[in-house]
Design a protein around this motif. Structure first.
Motif, mmCIF file in Angstrom:
data_model
loop_
_atom_site.group_PDB
_atom_site.id
_atom_site.type_symbol
_atom_site.label_atom_id
_atom_site.label_comp_id
_atom_site.label_asym_id
_atom_site.label_seq_id
_atom_site.Cartn_x
_atom_site.Cartn_y
_atom_site.Cartn_z
ATOM 1 N N LEU A 65 0.835 -1.202 0.000
ATOM 2 C CA LEU A 65 0.000 0.000 0.000
ATOM 3 C C LEU A 65 0.871 1.253 0.000
ATOM 4 N N GLY A 66 1.934 1.223 0.807
ATOM 5 C CA GLY A 66 2.844 2.370 0.835
ATOM 6 C C GLY A 66 3.578 2.554 -0.485
ATOM 7 N N ASP A 67 4.034 1.428 -1.077
ATOM 8 C CA ASP A 67 4.745 1.527 -2.353
ATOM 9 C C ASP A 67 3.818 2.016 -3.464
ATOM 10 N N ALA A 68 2.589 1.502 -3.501
ATOM 11 C CA ALA A 68 1.644 1.934 -4.532
ATOM 12 C C ALA A 68 1.321 3.417 -4.374
ATOM 13 N N SER A 69 1.121 3.861 -3.139
ATOM 14 C CA SER A 69 0.817 5.283 -2.904
ATOM 15 C C SER A 69 1.990 6.170 -3.302
ATOM 16 N N ALA A 70 3.223 5.690 -3.033
ATOM 17 C CA ALA A 70 4.400 6.476 -3.409
ATOM 18 C C ALA A 70 4.509 6.594 -4.925
ATOM 19 N N LEU A 71 4.239 5.500 -5.626
ATOM 20 C CA LEU A 71 4.279 5.558 -7.091
ATOM 21 C C LEU A 71 3.185 6.472 -7.640
ATOM 22 N N ALA A 72 1.972 6.342 -7.084
ATOM 23 C CA ALA A 72 0.854 7.151 -7.570
ATOM 24 C C ALA A 72 1.094 8.635 -7.346
ATOM 25 N N GLY A 73 1.824 8.972 -6.308
ATOM 26 C CA GLY A 73 2.109 10.382 -6.027
ATOM 27 C C GLY A 73 3.397 10.881 -6.649
ATOM 28 N N ASN A 74 4.110 9.996 -7.359
ATOM 29 C CA ASN A 74 5.357 10.390 -8.014
ATOM 30 C C ASN A 74 5.048 11.356 -9.156
ATOM 31 N N PRO A 75 5.680 12.539 -9.186
ATOM 32 C CA PRO A 75 5.396 13.517 -10.259
ATOM 33 C C PRO A 75 5.614 12.953 -11.656
ATOM 34 N N GLY A 76 6.666 12.092 -11.812
ATOM 35 C CA GLY A 76 6.924 11.504 -13.124
ATOM 36 C C GLY A 76 5.793 10.594 -13.561
ATOM 37 N N VAL A 77 5.247 9.819 -12.621
ATOM 38 C CA VAL A 77 4.123 8.934 -12.933
ATOM 39 C C VAL A 77 2.883 9.755 -13.262
ATOM 40 N N MET A 78 2.641 10.812 -12.491
ATOM 41 C CA MET A 78 1.464 11.650 -12.721
ATOM 42 C C MET A 78 1.535 12.326 -14.091
ATOM 43 N N SER A 79 2.725 12.784 -14.465
ATOM 44 C CA SER A 79 2.860 13.433 -15.784
ATOM 45 C C SER A 79 2.733 12.414 -16.913
ATOM 46 N N ALA A 80 3.184 11.186 -16.700
ATOM 47 C CA ALA A 80 3.058 10.150 -17.720
ATOM 48 C C ALA A 80 1.596 9.798 -17.947
ATOM 49 N N PHE A 81 0.812 9.756 -16.878
ATOM 50 C CA PHE A 81 -0.613 9.455 -17.026
ATOM 51 C C PHE A 81 -1.342 10.564 -17.766
ATOM 52 N N ALA A 82 -0.816 11.775 -17.696
ATOM 53 C CA ALA A 82 -1.478 12.905 -18.360
ATOM 54 C C ALA A 82 -1.281 12.881 -19.869
ATOM 55 N N THR A 83 -0.348 12.064 -20.356
ATOM 56 C CA THR A 83 -0.095 11.975 -21.791
ATOM 57 C C THR A 83 -0.859 10.801 -22.389
ATOM 58 N N ALA A 84 -0.969 10.799 -23.699
ATOM 59 C CA ALA A 84 -1.657 9.700 -24.380
ATOM 60 C C ALA A 84 -0.792 8.450 -24.328
ATOM 61 N N PRO A 85 -1.432 7.268 -24.278
ATOM 62 C CA PRO A 85 -0.653 6.025 -24.262
ATOM 63 C C PRO A 85 0.286 5.945 -25.456
#
Length: 378
Positions: A65-85
């Protein structure tokens, strides 16, 4: 002599049943005590396995749960989700999750790190080439998307089987949920920890067939399929004794190698509280049963010797202090009744009721002597 034999037989006729009943009661108490000690020892070991399972499950859940939350809050992950697949998106998600995946795999032997959006897989760290496929709707993912709060759960994953998963929402700039990050640890590594921490334990995990992927890997037993087995012995035993697969089962099993195990079952449930399968735990109680048998046997032998010694001592006491004086007194009274040995005094050898009879017999002897003396004078 005939009278002595009669008294002895009468004594033994009452004494032997009394001793036997007493022995049976004492030995029964000893046997019950041994059973309770064995049962307590087994319960302690099984409780240790059960506690280890729940504690490790909680530890795994907290970590993923902690690792998943850390990944979900990672700025790089958040910016990647904002782009098209795209390939660049997958490359960015891989770069952000690769170090975590390698660390988890090194620690637990296997791990799953996956990013999902719109019910489709964007990237899998454990299977980088597998992406774009539609996932089966899961209540934990639906709950995270609906509430925006991370959750941990036990569930059955398509690629790795029964696992502990942490699912956390990836949020957009306006706070909306645009996807999820999931970190999972296959439950097999947890069982490996239990086997290591509690020597002598065995584990077999069976998942309901209706919850498994098509063409399940593993031996099928009834409506269940083995997903994890610590040894072929426990698998073979369960295969031959399917009645073990009950949620409330607890009992002693003898494996083909001659070892005895105390088995018990823990139901496995998912995030939606629906049953997924069963975990069959066992602990080797061969030494416990062997020690108990030796102890009980020694107790029985010792008790038998004690009762024998008590019986012999009591028999000797009764013959020496009761039967012998009574038989001797009977002989003297018989002789007195025939007018024999009247000049010989009846000695009082006892101070109990037998002594009172001896005193009365002596008075009777003196009375008869006086009466005979008077008759001779007349």
């Amino acid at each position: 002599m005939a009278r002595e034999n009669t008294l002895t037989r009468e004594f033994l006729r009452h004494f032997i049943p009394a001793v036997l009943i007493n022995a049976v009661l004492v030995l029964g108490i000893l046997a019950l005590g041994q059973y309770l000690l064995i049962h307590q020892a087994e319960d302690q070991e099984l409780s240790a396995i059960r506690n280890e399972f729940h504690q490790l499950t909680a530890v795994y859940a907290q970590q993923v749960l902690g690792d998943a939350s850390a990944l979900a809050g990672n700025p790089g992950v958040m910016s990647a989700f904002a782009t098209a697949p795209s390939a660049s998106q997958r490359a960015q998600l891989g770069a952000e999750s690769d170090s975590l995946y390698r660390a988890l795999k090194a620690q637990y032997g296997h791990a799953v790190v996956v990013f999902i959006a719109n019910q489709h897989v964007l990237y899998r760290a454990n299977k980088p080439a597998f992406f774009g496929d539609h996932i089966i709707p899961r209540p934990d993912i639906s709950q995270v998307i609906k509430t925006g709060l991370p959750v941990a759960n036990l569930g059955l994953l398509k690629l790795v089987g029964y696992s502990v998963s942490g699912v956390a929402p990836v949020l957009s700039s306006d706070g909306g949920t645009i996807g999820i990050a999931q970190v999972s640890l296959p439950i097999a590594s947890l069982y490996g920890r239990i086997l290591h921490d509690i020597p002598g334990s065995r584990i077999a995990v069976l998942i309901h067939q209706d919850g498994t992927p098509d063409n399940p890997q593993g031996k099928v037993v009834g409506n269940n399929v083995f997903s994890y087995v610590s040894s072929p012995d426990i698998q073979e035993y369960i295969d031959k004794h399917p009645h073990v697969l009950q949620a409330d089962y607890s009992g002693i099993a003898r494996f083909k190698d001659g070892e005895f195990y105390h088995l018990f079952v823990i139901p496995l449930t998912g995030y939606d509280k629906k049953p997924l399968g069963l975990a069959v735990f066992g602990y080797n109680v061969t030494n416990t049963l062997r020690i108990a048998a030796i102890t009980l046997g020694a107790s029985l032998i010792l008790s038998a010797l004690v009762f024998l010694l008590i019986g012999l001592d009591l028999k000797h006491f009764v013959e020496r202090r009761i039967l012998a004086p009574v038989v001797e007194l009977a002989k003297r009274l018989r002789a007195i009744s025939l007018g024999e040995r009247l000049e010989q005094a009846v000695e009082q050898s006892e101070t109990n009721e037998i002594g009172i009879l001896q005193t009365a017999a002596e008075r009777l002897r003196k009375t008869l002597l006086n009466m005979l003396g008077h008759l001779k004078k007349d």
